[in-house]
Design a protein around this motif. Structure first.
Motif, short mmCIF file in Angstrom:
data_model
loop_
_atom_site.label_atom_id
_atom_site.label_comp_id
_atom_site.label_asym_id
_atom_site.label_seq_id
_atom_site.Cartn_x
_atom_site.Cartn_y
_atom_site.Cartn_z
N VAL A 257 0.83 -1.20 0.00
CA VAL A 257 0.00 0.00 0.00
C VAL A 257 0.87 1.25 0.00
N LEU A 258 1.89 1.26 0.84
CA LEU A 258 2.77 2.43 0.92
C LEU A 258 3.49 2.68 -0.40
N GLN A 259 3.85 1.63 -1.09
CA GLN A 259 4.54 1.80 -2.37
C GLN A 259 3.60 2.40 -3.41
N ARG A 260 2.35 2.00 -3.37
CA ARG A 260 1.37 2.59 -4.30
C ARG A 260 1.17 4.07 -4.01
N ILE A 261 1.17 4.43 -2.72
CA ILE A 261 1.05 5.85 -2.36
C ILE A 261 2.27 6.62 -2.85
N LYS A 262 3.44 6.06 -2.68
CA LYS A 262 4.68 6.72 -3.12
C LYS A 262 4.68 6.93 -4.63
N ASN A 263 4.10 6.00 -5.37
CA ASN A 263 4.11 6.07 -6.83
C ASN A 263 3.03 6.98 -7.40
N ALA A 264 2.08 7.39 -6.57
CA ALA A 264 0.93 8.14 -7.06
C ALA A 264 1.29 9.60 -7.34
N ASP A 265 0.73 10.12 -8.42
CA ASP A 265 0.80 11.56 -8.72
C ASP A 265 -0.40 12.29 -8.14
N VAL A 266 -1.52 11.55 -8.01
CA VAL A 266 -2.76 12.12 -7.47
C VAL A 266 -3.38 11.11 -6.52
N LEU A 267 -3.79 11.58 -5.34
CA LEU A 267 -4.64 10.78 -4.46
C LEU A 267 -5.99 11.46 -4.40
N MET A 268 -7.03 10.70 -4.77
CA MET A 268 -8.39 11.22 -4.78
C MET A 268 -9.17 10.60 -3.65
N PHE A 269 -9.46 11.38 -2.59
CA PHE A 269 -10.17 10.88 -1.41
C PHE A 269 -11.67 11.13 -1.58
N THR A 270 -12.45 10.05 -1.50
CA THR A 270 -13.89 10.15 -1.70
C THR A 270 -14.59 10.70 -0.46
N GLY A 271 -15.90 10.89 -0.59
CA GLY A 271 -16.70 11.35 0.53
C GLY A 271 -17.02 10.23 1.50
N GLY A 272 -17.76 10.59 2.54
CA GLY A 272 -18.12 9.64 3.59
C GLY A 272 -18.06 10.30 4.95
N ASP A 273 -17.29 9.71 5.84
CA ASP A 273 -17.16 10.17 7.22
C ASP A 273 -15.72 10.61 7.45
N GLN A 274 -15.49 11.92 7.63
CA GLN A 274 -14.13 12.42 7.80
C GLN A 274 -13.48 11.90 9.07
N LEU A 275 -14.27 11.61 10.11
CA LEU A 275 -13.69 11.08 11.33
C LEU A 275 -13.17 9.66 11.10
N ARG A 276 -13.86 8.91 10.26
CA ARG A 276 -13.38 7.59 9.88
C ARG A 276 -12.05 7.72 9.12
N LEU A 277 -11.98 8.69 8.24
CA LEU A 277 -10.76 8.90 7.46
C LEU A 277 -9.57 9.23 8.35
N THR A 278 -9.75 10.19 9.26
CA THR A 278 -8.61 10.59 10.11
C THR A 278 -8.27 9.54 11.16
N SER A 279 -9.27 8.83 11.67
CA SER A 279 -8.98 7.83 12.71
C SER A 279 -8.26 6.62 12.14
N ILE A 280 -8.46 6.32 10.85
CA ILE A 280 -7.77 5.20 10.23
C ILE A 280 -6.39 5.60 9.73
N LEU A 281 -6.28 6.79 9.13
CA LEU A 281 -5.01 7.18 8.49
C LEU A 281 -4.11 8.04 9.36
N GLY A 282 -4.68 8.78 10.31
CA GLY A 282 -3.89 9.74 11.09
C GLY A 282 -2.74 9.10 11.85
N GLY A 283 -1.54 9.65 11.68
CA GLY A 283 -0.37 9.18 12.42
C GLY A 283 0.24 7.90 11.90
N THR A 284 -0.20 7.42 10.75
CA THR A 284 0.34 6.19 10.17
C THR A 284 1.48 6.52 9.21
N PRO A 285 2.27 5.51 8.81
CA PRO A 285 3.29 5.75 7.78
C PRO A 285 2.69 6.30 6.49
#
Length: 298
Positions: A100-128
């Motif tokens: 997953v991290l390698q795919r993020i490193k290779n990306a030119d664009v990350l497109m984050f969809t809608g939903g619950d922003q608290l879910r987004l930050t609680s899963i991704l916040g502070g991770t590699p």
């Protein structure tokens, strides 16, 4: 510090057409008038390799990731993007996975969809994964694009809850930390349609240094170097500037009581208007006074 990345934040409900229809191509004129001047087209055009840019659609915020992800892929591919895929990150441990991290490193664009922003930050916040995003945004020709929850989570301060109808009752609006790509602003989405201006008023009166940004649906901001903002899409961007607030009762009333605010400044932006976060100056592209003021200086 110069920021090399670009931020594209979108108010939600991006008009990308209905790609579930079997006769989609026959109805393209009705469904996709937005594409000519639309936000997804702008994302592709602003990206490093244009139609060949590597785009990853991140569905973490969504409760229906398996449905929404392919919709964005189809929309972007219809516009000519040739290197698009979906990345489902549904648990915190996945944000440390090497593939997953390698795919993020290779990306030119990350497109984050809608939903619950608290879910987004609680899963991704502070991770590699989060650290890689911040590094790429600072140091690379990279785009963080977020719609709805993905937009709200982009700033240091993030609204995650609050009734629109009771937003000016003390304590109704809940704020926490976002992903921290941009400081000095707080972002709300689905802004005009859901009547959320009171949520921004309360967020700003509590810290008038922070500029409130309200994004209408199918409307967004392109932000370069964390200061140059351009309105894109078909609707309105509302800016709430609290620096000139003269008085409020915020600290005097109990929780649940109405808040009073004296002299709160607002701006309304539409497509192609710009705003400088350093000077707080707005330029209306099609100003009725443009002839009197002379040619605009970009």
């Amino acid at each position: 510090m110069d920021i090399k990345g670009k931020l594209i934040i979108i108010g939600g409900a991006v008009d990308k057409g209905s790609f579930t229809e079997t006769d989609f191509d026959k109805n393209v004129a009705n469904n996709l008038n937005f594409f000519e001047t639309g936000i997804l087209r702008r994302i592709i055009n602003e990206s490093k390799h244009k139609s060949e840019s590597r785009i990853e659609v991140i569905t973490t915020a969504s409760k229906i990731p398996r449905e929404i992800g392919p919709e964005y892929v189809k929309a972007l591919q219809y516009l000519g993007a040739s290197n698009v895929d979906v990345l489902h990150i549904e648990k915190r441990e996945m944000a440390s996975d090497e593939d997953v991290l390698q795919r993020i490193k290779n990306a030119d664009v990350l497109m984050f969809t809608g939903g619950d922003q608290l879910r987004l930050t609680s899963i991704l916040g502070g991770t590699p994964l989060h650290e890689i995003i911040l590094d790429k945004y600072t140091n690379e020709d990279f785009i963080y694009a977020g719609t709805s929850a993905g937009a709200a989570a982009a700033s240091n301060n993030m609204i995650y809850q609050g009734s629109s109808s009771e937003a000016l009752l003390k304590g109704e609006v809940k704020i926490t930390s976002g992903l921290g790509l941009i400081d000095g602003v707080i972002i709300d989405t689905h802004f005009v349609q859901r009547g959320r201006i009171g949520r921004l008023f309360q967020a700003v009166v509590g810290n008038p240094k922070v500029l409130g940004i309200g994004l209408g649906e199918d409307t967004g901001l392109l932000i370069k170097n964390n200061k140059e903002m351009e309105a894109i899409g078909s609707g309105l961007v509302i800016l709430v500037d609290g620096r000139e607030i003269k008085d409020t009762n915020l600290t005097q009333v109990e929780l649940g009581q109405p808040i009073s605010i004296n002299h709160l400044v607002t701006h309304v932006m539409s497509m192609n208007d710009t705003f400088d976060l350093n000077t707080y100056k707005m330029h209306i592209r099609d100003s009725q006074y443009a002839a009197d003021l002379g040619p605009a200086v970009d």
